[in-house]
Design an enzyme around this catalytic site. Structure first.
Site, PDB file in Angstrom:
ATOM      1  CD  GLU A 141      -3.065  -1.000   0.216  1.00  0.00           C
ATOM      2  OE1 GLU A 141      -3.122   0.022  -0.474  1.00  0.00           O
ATOM      3  OE2 GLU A 141      -3.882  -1.936   0.122  1.00  0.00           O
ATOM      4  CG  ASP A 158      -5.729  -7.691  -7.615  1.00  0.00           C
ATOM      5  OD1 ASP A 158      -4.649  -7.824  -7.011  1.00  0.00           O
ATOM      6  OD2 ASP A 158      -6.683  -7.039  -7.152  1.00  0.00           O
ATOM      7  CD  GLU A 178     -15.027  -5.925  -1.215  1.00  0.00           C
ATOM      8  OE1 GLU A 178     -15.050  -5.597  -2.428  1.00  0.00           O
ATOM      9  OE2 GLU A 178     -14.078  -5.647  -0.479  1.00  0.00           O
ATOM     10  CD  GLU A 224     -10.882  -2.373  -8.328  1.00  0.00           C
ATOM     11  OE1 GLU A 224      -9.793  -2.021  -7.813  1.00  0.00           O
ATOM     12  OE2 GLU A 224     -11.993  -2.208  -7.764  1.00  0.00           O
TER      13      GLU A 224
END
Length: 571
Positions: A113, A254, A347, A368
């Site tokens: 992050e 991902d 989710e 996304e």
């Protein structure tokens, strides 16, 4: 109260609002302005109620630190300000960050992050600074305060990569390095999501260590793929043993696939693209069913979870980036049906049952699907994609908007809210919505407009388009990587040639001061010679009479929010 509240920003200057909207249809212009209003509703309440904490808590109108105490929302929102056209606020925030952000603190921070949000956000802002009217220092883009901040933050992450495999730990203490008891189990995306930021840093600073560790981590994952060509979800970075063996394209994996493609485009690297294409074959062979992608056992290929995760919605954007537009549209339309069912993407969504998964019913305003819509609209102009953007604006405003910002949707079934507004809402979700409805934005430049700057390494073309978004939607100008790429030992030879050129062209002397510790050339000039600075910083914005620059014109992004919590329970 946190130390640092003394530099609370003044009210946001809202006089500058960006492009006029020429060339936009009335519906697009209206929606674009609604998105702009969404941004300022969230941004101004962050400044008023939460700064300098990382994130806004919109239900209680206060703030909280979440990812390391960096005033994270301010860093994440910075390049969005410029995309919306607010150069004055961009300039002010740059000064605020330089004065107030400190990385020399005793905080345990996520390596992943911190890289995508902090390092990526600072790099993007650094490369956009001149376009935003910031007075850049001599040697830019190879030097500058935001670049030094990004480098400082990245160096704090380097101890995490000191493992037998080269794969990094998931958490590092910014003051002390990796804690002795730190778990060696890291998710795949947390290992393979560094090449965009770290290679950019290496090219701009001349220090190869960042790109080297990022490449080593990527190759370690590639080396440890299964015999059928798949990678799992979590791996032990010391022993290289897979701990979670679920293979798919969603959470935990991902952005590894994303960065193989984006790294390949950014660096023109055939090896990275070849790695992705091999993975893509295995993904199609073992995980794809009727334009959905399931989770399978990485060694056997048998289905382990027949679910769609909201984080997987980046995949159509990735497919469009490599030219697979038809498959991308079919998958996108599957995902869009889920959005229309709930007014957002839960989710987890059980594909056979057609409903949410227990304890995974929330929607934290993720970007996304909107991101994929933007890329696909650039490729196809299919109006269905604008409909998704319209639906997203309506859903977010109707369900999520509160007095102090926009709140995470805790449960899409009954629209209960949670007291959090993630920084990626301003970094990604609003940005992609705005770009979907703003086809004339500078981000969409096709290469016909560009700037030319002079660096110690020669002339450099910038702002020609082809921006590569990192996984937090921070745009990186790929041309900038070619501005500072000479080897350090060649730098002074280049500068000598530039001195000779300017001494012949001007009666005044033009010199370049050497900075041997950093390998950066800092420009100095005769105090009386103002014109030499203009020669060095000449903005050469024009229409090209030649073929368009060959920079890639699309970019791609995905987002991983939860590390180590995806497959550790039985839900």
């Amino acid at each position: 109260p946190r130390a640092g509240r003394g530099f609370l920003p003044v009210s946001t200057e809202r006089a500058v609002r960006g492009p006029s909207g020429a060339g936009l249809s009335a519906p697009c212009l209206c929606r674009r302005e609604r998105v702009r209003a969404m941004f300022y509703h969230a941004y101004e309440h962050y400044l008023e109620s939460a700064f300098p904490y990382d994130e806004l808590r919109p239900l209680t109108c206060d703030g909280q630190d979440t990812w390391g105490s960096f005033s994270l929302t301010l860093i994440d929102a910075l390049d969005t300000l410029l995309i919306l056209g607010n150069v004055s606020e961009f300039q002010r925030v740059v000064n605020v960050l330089q004065e107030g952000v400190d990385f020399d603190i005793d905080v345990n921070a996520s390596v992943f992050e911190t890289n995508i949000r902090v390092v990526g956000g600072l790099l993007s802002a650094h490369l956009l600074s001149r376009k935003a009217g910031v007075e850049v220092e001599a040697g830019w883009p190879c030097s500058g305060p935001l670049l030094r901040m990004a480098e400082e933050a990245a160096r704090k992450l380097l101890p995490a990569f000191q493992t037998p495999t080269g794969m990094p730990y998931g958490t590092v203490n910014l003051l002390h390095g990796v804690n002795p008891g730190e778990t060696p189990v890291t998710c795949t995306a947390g290992i393979g999501t560094f090449i965009v930021e770290f290679a950019t840093l290496s090219h701009l600073t001349g220090d190869p260590v960042f790109e080297d560790v990022a490449r080593k981590a990527l190759k370690a994952l590639w080396k440890n793929r299964s015999d059928i060509g798949l990678v799992g979800n979590h791996i032990d970075v010391v022993t290289a043993k897979w701990v979670a063996q679920d293979a798919g394209i969603g959470a935990g994996v991902d952005s590894y696939f994303e960065y193989l493609v984006k790294g390949a485009i950014l660096l023109q690297d055939k090896e990275l693209m070849s790695m992705f294409l091999e993975y893509n074959k295995a993904i199609k062979n073992y995980t794809k069913f009727d334009d959905w992608y399931l989770w399978v056992q990485m060694y056997k290929g048998t289905v382990s979870m027949p679910v769609f995760q909201s984080l997987e919605a980046y995949w159509p954007g990735l497919q469009s980036l490599i030219g697979d537009v038809d498959n991308a549209m079919r998958t996108f339309l599957n995902y869009y049906t889920v959005w229309k069912q709930f007014g957002g993407l839960p989710e987890f969504y059980n594909i056979p049952q057609g409903y949410t998964v227990d304890k995974r019913e929330g929607y934290p305003l993720r970007p996304e699907l909107i991101e994929s819509a933007m890329y696909l609209y650039r490729a196809t102009r299919d109006p269905t994609l604008l409909e998704l953007g319209r639906d997203a604006v309506e859903s977010i405003e109707k369900i999520s908007k509160v007095d102090c910002g926009f709140a995470t949707i805790k449960d899409l079934r009954d629209h209960r809210l949670d007291n959090r507004m993630e920084s990626f809402f301003l970094a990604e979700t609003v940005k992609y919505l705005y770009l979907l409805f703003d086809p004339d934005n500078f981000i969409h430049n096709d290469g016909s407009d560009f700037d030319v700057v002079v660096t110690p390494f020669g002339e450099c073309v910038l702002n020609a388009g082809g921006y590569i978004f990192n996984t937090e939607a921070h745009p990186i100008d790929p041309a900038a990587l070619h501005c500072c790429r000479k080897r350090k030992e060649e730098q002074w030879e280049v500068e000598d040639l530039m001195q000779e050129f300017y001494s012949q062209k001007k009666t005044k002397k033009f010199t370049l001061k050497r900075a041997p510790d950093q390998g950066e050339g800092e420009s100095t000039k005769d105090p009386e010679d103002a014109s030499s600075e203009k020669a060095g910083e000449k903005r050469n914005s024009k229409k090209s009479s030649h073929s368009l620059l060959s920079c890639p014109s699309q970019s791609f992004n995905s987002k991983l929010a939860v590390l180590g919590q995806v497959f550790l329970d039985n839900t």
